[in-house]
Design an enzyme around this catalytic site. Structure first.
Site, PDB file in Angstrom:
ATOM      1  N   LYS A 111       0.842  -1.194   0.000  1.00 51.15           N
ATOM      2  CA  LYS A 111       0.000   0.000   0.000  1.00 51.15           C
ATOM      3  C   LYS A 111       0.878   1.244   0.000  1.00 51.15           C
ATOM      4  CE  LYS A 111      -4.685  -0.842   1.448  1.00 51.15           C
ATOM      5  NZ  LYS A 111      -4.917  -2.217   1.215  1.00 51.15           N
ATOM      6  N   LYS A 193      -3.685 -10.046  -7.922  1.00 47.28           N
ATOM      7  CA  LYS A 193      -4.631 -10.889  -7.180  1.00 47.28           C
ATOM      8  C   LYS A 193      -6.068 -10.392  -7.410  1.00 47.28           C
ATOM      9  CE  LYS A 193      -5.070 -10.132  -2.902  1.00 47.28           C
ATOM     10  NZ  LYS A 193      -5.119  -9.888  -1.478  1.00 47.28           N
ATOM     11  N   LYS A 196     -11.051  -7.152  -3.647  1.00 47.97           N
ATOM     12  CA  LYS A 196     -12.253  -6.331  -3.478  1.00 47.97           C
ATOM     13  C   LYS A 196     -12.007  -4.908  -3.980  1.00 47.97           C
ATOM     14  CE  LYS A 196     -13.210  -8.912   0.714  1.00 47.97           C
ATOM     15  NZ  LYS A 196     -12.523  -8.986   1.995  1.00 47.97           N
TER      16      LYS A 196
HETATM   17  P1  TYM Z   1      -9.523 -11.011   3.469  1.00 50.61           P
HETATM   18  O1  TYM Z   1     -10.833 -10.516   3.930  1.00 50.61           O
HETATM   19  O2  TYM Z   1      -8.684 -10.118   2.638  1.00 50.61           O
HETATM   20  O3  TYM Z   1      -9.722 -12.346   2.675  1.00 50.61           O
HETATM   21  C1  TYM Z   1     -10.471 -13.421   3.226  1.00 50.61           C
HETATM   22  C2  TYM Z   1      -9.864 -14.743   2.802  1.00 50.61           C
HETATM   23  O4  TYM Z   1      -9.900 -14.850   1.375  1.00 50.61           O
HETATM   24  C3  TYM Z   1      -8.592 -15.137   0.891  1.00 50.61           C
HETATM   25  N1  TYM Z   1      -8.423 -14.461  -0.407  1.00 50.61           N
HETATM   26  C4  TYM Z   1      -8.095 -15.097  -1.529  1.00 50.61           C
HETATM   27  N2  TYM Z   1      -7.856 -16.390  -1.786  1.00 50.61           N
HETATM   28  C5  TYM Z   1      -7.564 -16.728  -3.069  1.00 50.61           C
HETATM   29  N3  TYM Z   1      -7.502 -15.817  -4.089  1.00 50.61           N
HETATM   30  C6  TYM Z   1      -7.728 -14.506  -3.858  1.00 50.61           C
HETATM   31  N4  TYM Z   1      -7.669 -13.629  -4.853  1.00 50.61           N
HETATM   32  C7  TYM Z   1      -8.046 -14.098  -2.525  1.00 50.61           C
HETATM   33  N5  TYM Z   1      -8.329 -12.888  -1.975  1.00 50.61           N
HETATM   34  C8  TYM Z   1      -8.551 -13.137  -0.667  1.00 50.61           C
HETATM   35  C9  TYM Z   1      -7.648 -14.564   1.931  1.00 50.61           C
HETATM   36  O5  TYM Z   1      -6.365 -15.149   1.868  1.00 50.61           O
HETATM   37  C10 TYM Z   1      -8.385 -14.871   3.213  1.00 50.61           C
HETATM   38  O6  TYM Z   1      -8.128 -16.194   3.643  1.00 50.61           O
HETATM   39  N6  TYM Z   1      -6.569 -10.667   7.448  1.00 50.61           N
HETATM   40  C11 TYM Z   1      -7.611 -11.454   6.847  1.00 50.61           C
HETATM   41  C12 TYM Z   1      -8.828 -11.609   7.742  1.00 50.61           C
HETATM   42  C13 TYM Z   1      -8.487 -12.105   9.099  1.00 50.61           C
HETATM   43  C14 TYM Z   1      -8.137 -13.445   9.442  1.00 50.61           C
HETATM   44  C15 TYM Z   1      -7.913 -13.398  10.860  1.00 50.61           C
HETATM   45  C16 TYM Z   1      -7.976 -14.626   8.716  1.00 50.61           C
HETATM   46  C17 TYM Z   1      -8.486 -11.351  10.221  1.00 50.61           C
HETATM   47  N7  TYM Z   1      -8.128 -12.128  11.285  1.00 50.61           N
HETATM   48  C18 TYM Z   1      -7.537 -14.555  11.549  1.00 50.61           C
HETATM   49  C19 TYM Z   1      -7.597 -15.770   9.420  1.00 50.61           C
HETATM   50  C20 TYM Z   1      -7.386 -15.733  10.808  1.00 50.61           C
HETATM   51  C21 TYM Z   1      -8.036 -10.777   5.552  1.00 50.61           C
HETATM   52  O7  TYM Z   1      -7.843  -9.617   5.368  1.00 50.61           O
HETATM   53  O8  TYM Z   1      -8.693 -11.574   4.702  1.00 50.61           O
END
Ligand code: TYM
Length: 331
Positions: A111, A193, A196
């Site tokens: 970022k 990737k 969102k």
């Molecule tokens: P977030 O909300 O960005 O994404 C949620 C989950 O989706 C996966 N993901 C993807 N997998 C494959 N291809 C993609 N293009 C893709 N984009 C997103 C992410 O790897 C994730 O598993 N920090 C985390 C949320 C979080 C979390 C936690 C996860 C907060 N606390 C504790 C596990 C354990 C996040 O921002 O995910």
């Protein structure tokens, strides 16, 4: 029974990458593991949010967890802020994370590198909060997409550091990253990737896209001029990405089988087949999503989930505070 925990940020709408990389694994695991799936609404405010939009996204996120197949009778589903121990342990973890470690986190660095200004302190310390999310529950496994691996590795380092310092406090968790679909790429730029924050809105398929929107995005996905459906992420990243999507939606079907089915056929045929698969999945999810929104299952799910998660999380927080010496222990 081994315990599994994961979460998704309700920043914008959930997309196919979230489903393939994370959510489908939560669903697959809920019979075999004690599954904790939460909505990371503390994490999502690390970047600015429109309050009305965020509220809608929160509801949608729970509805989509359920619509994708998470069963509140099997999995504990809750909102992060309904369990205040997340923020409390998050602060404690932050005090045990070195600046050097936070500086190495690629999400923040990316970022910054893109010249984004006014980045928040919350965004910087986000990995410490994520560690708290996981360690509160002594999770054995954390199913995530590839982009979260570094955060789970930091969580392991922090758990080991605190165990060494204060005695046995935390289980050291393991990330679970699937071989297929752990990094679904943007359809309009397969070097990025699927995310969102896709400004063009062409590269990202949202779980609530209409069939027409989703089909159009797949049919106009960037490919190459080699005219060969072959799994070669380096030289054919667009096709490899579509193959990952197809394989993941067909129970991890081997790439070799997909190559055979489309040998000698054009990309048009292949894209149509991928679009059919994606639209069938979206239809299935959206049918259930509409039923869920019309019921009161969201409220009861979150209430029950918070009650169950809260008991475990408060006990762990009390143990940590006591071990650190932060509490007055009666004589
Ligand atoms: P977030 O909300 O960005 O994404 C949620 C989950 O989706 C996966 N993901 C993807 N997998 C494959 N291809 C993609 N293009 C893709 N984009 C997103 C992410 O790897 C994730 O598993 N920090 C985390 C949320 C979080 C979390 C936690 C996860 C907060 N606390 C504790 C596990 C354990 C996040 O921002 O995910």
């Amino acid at each position: 029974m081994k315990r599994m925990l994961s979460g998704i940020k309700p920043t914008g709408q959930l997309h196919l990458g979230n489903y393939i990389g994370a959510l489908r694994h939560f669903v697959e695991s809920q019979d075999e593991f004690e599954m904790f799936a939460f909505i990371a609404n503390l994490h999502c405010i690390t970047v600015p949010q429109d309050p009305a939009e965020l509220q809608k996204n929160l509801r949608d996120c729970v509805a989509l967890y359920l619509a994708c197949g998470l069963d509140p009778k099997k999995a504990t589903i809750f909102l992060q802020t309904d369990v205040p121990a997340h923020a409390q342990l998050g602060y404690i973890m932050c005090c045990h994370t070195y600046l050097g470690e936070l500086n190495r986190m690629t999400q923040f660095k990316d970022k910054q590198a893109h010249g984004e200004t006014n980045l928040s302190g919350g965004l910087y310390t986000y990995p410490s909060l994520m560690a708290a999310d996981i360690l509160l529950y002594d999770a054995d496994y954390v199913p995530v997409g590839d982009d979260q691996k570094q955060h789970v590795e930091l969580t392991r380092d922090l758990a080991i550091r605190m165990n060494n310092r204060y005695g046995d406090l935390f289980k050291v968790p393991e990330p679970l990253i699937a071989k297929t679909g752990a990094r679904i790429m943007s359809l309009s730029d397969p070097s990025k990737k699927m995310s969102k924050s896709d400004e063009t809105n062409k590269g990202c398929i949202y779980l609530l896209d209409t069939e027409k929107q989703a089909r159009k995005k797949v049919m106009s996905a960037v490919t190459d001029s080699l005219a060969n459906v072959h799994f070669d992420p380096e030289n054919q990243p667009g096709i490899a990405n579509l193959m990952q999507i197809m394989s993941s939606l067909q129970n991890d079907r081997p790439f070799g089988e997909i190559e055979q089915e489309f040998a000698g056929r054009g990309y048009g045929d292949f894209k149509r087949a991928v679009a059919d698969e994606v639209c069938a999945k979206l239809n299935e999810i959206q049918g259930r999503y509409n039923e869920i929104l019309a019921s009161d299952v969201i409220e009861t799910t979150l209430k029950d989930g918070a009650a169950k998660a809260g008991v475990i999380a408060s006990a762990k927080l009390a143990k940590v505070q006591k071990a650190i010496g932060m509490e007055i222990v009666s004589k």
